[in-house]
Design a protein around this motif. Structure first.
Motif, short mmCIF file in Angstrom:
data_model
loop_
_atom_site.label_atom_id
_atom_site.label_comp_id
_atom_site.label_asym_id
_atom_site.label_seq_id
_atom_site.Cartn_x
_atom_site.Cartn_y
_atom_site.Cartn_z
N VAL A 12 -25.20 21.09 30.98
CA VAL A 12 -25.81 22.16 31.77
C VAL A 12 -26.01 23.39 30.90
N GLU A 13 -25.09 23.61 29.99
CA GLU A 13 -25.19 24.77 29.09
C GLU A 13 -26.12 24.49 27.92
N ASN A 14 -26.29 23.22 27.57
CA ASN A 14 -27.11 22.84 26.42
C ASN A 14 -28.36 22.10 26.90
N LYS A 15 -29.43 22.83 27.11
CA LYS A 15 -30.67 22.23 27.60
C LYS A 15 -31.24 21.32 26.52
N THR A 16 -31.61 20.12 26.90
CA THR A 16 -32.01 19.10 25.93
C THR A 16 -33.46 18.66 26.04
N GLY A 17 -34.23 19.25 26.92
CA GLY A 17 -35.60 18.80 27.15
C GLY A 17 -36.61 19.27 26.13
N SER A 18 -36.25 20.17 25.23
CA SER A 18 -37.25 20.76 24.32
C SER A 18 -37.76 19.79 23.26
N TRP A 19 -37.07 18.71 22.99
CA TRP A 19 -37.52 17.78 21.96
C TRP A 19 -38.22 16.56 22.52
N ARG A 20 -38.54 16.60 23.81
CA ARG A 20 -39.22 15.48 24.48
C ARG A 20 -40.62 15.25 23.86
N THR A 21 -41.00 13.98 23.70
CA THR A 21 -42.33 13.63 23.20
C THR A 21 -43.27 13.27 24.34
N TYR A 60 -33.92 19.32 31.10
CA TYR A 60 -33.00 18.28 30.67
C TYR A 60 -33.64 16.91 30.46
N CYS A 61 -34.86 16.73 30.95
CA CYS A 61 -35.56 15.44 30.80
C CYS A 61 -35.88 15.20 29.33
N LYS A 62 -35.50 14.01 28.85
CA LYS A 62 -35.75 13.66 27.44
C LYS A 62 -36.99 12.79 27.28
N LEU A 80 -48.35 12.41 26.89
CA LEU A 80 -47.91 13.11 25.70
C LEU A 80 -47.60 14.56 26.05
N GLU A 81 -46.44 15.03 25.62
CA GLU A 81 -46.01 16.41 25.88
C GLU A 81 -46.90 17.37 25.11
#
Length: 84
Positions: A12-21, A60-62, A80-81
């Protein structure tokens, strides 16, 4: 040893969605609100709104595509993102 800028914490503290392709998109006209996508999402970032359907938290979506693969009504498509 952790890097100097790394901070421990929950996802929750570490958002992980920024590297999504690839990004899932929901067609609310096709969504039957069955919840299968939410049950299969390994990140737990899909909630079902009883009025509209599947709501994806893109923070958070990968972009794994499991939700689109499991959706029986094919209401979720992957594209494609586009980074802004």
């Amino acid at each position: 040893m952790n890097p100097p800028n790394a901070k421990p914490g929950t996802s929750v503290e570490n958002k992980t969605g920024s590297w999504r392709t690839y990004r899932p998109t929901v067609d609310f006209k096709k969504c039957t609100k069955c919840g299968i996508c939410a049950s299969f999402c390994p990140e737990g970032c899909i909630n079902i709104d009883p009025k509209t359907g599947a709501i994806i938290d893109y923070n958070y979506c990968k972009g794994c595509g499991i939700c689109a693969k499991e959706c029986p009504s094919k209401a979720i498509t992957m594209s494609l993102e586009v980074k802004k």
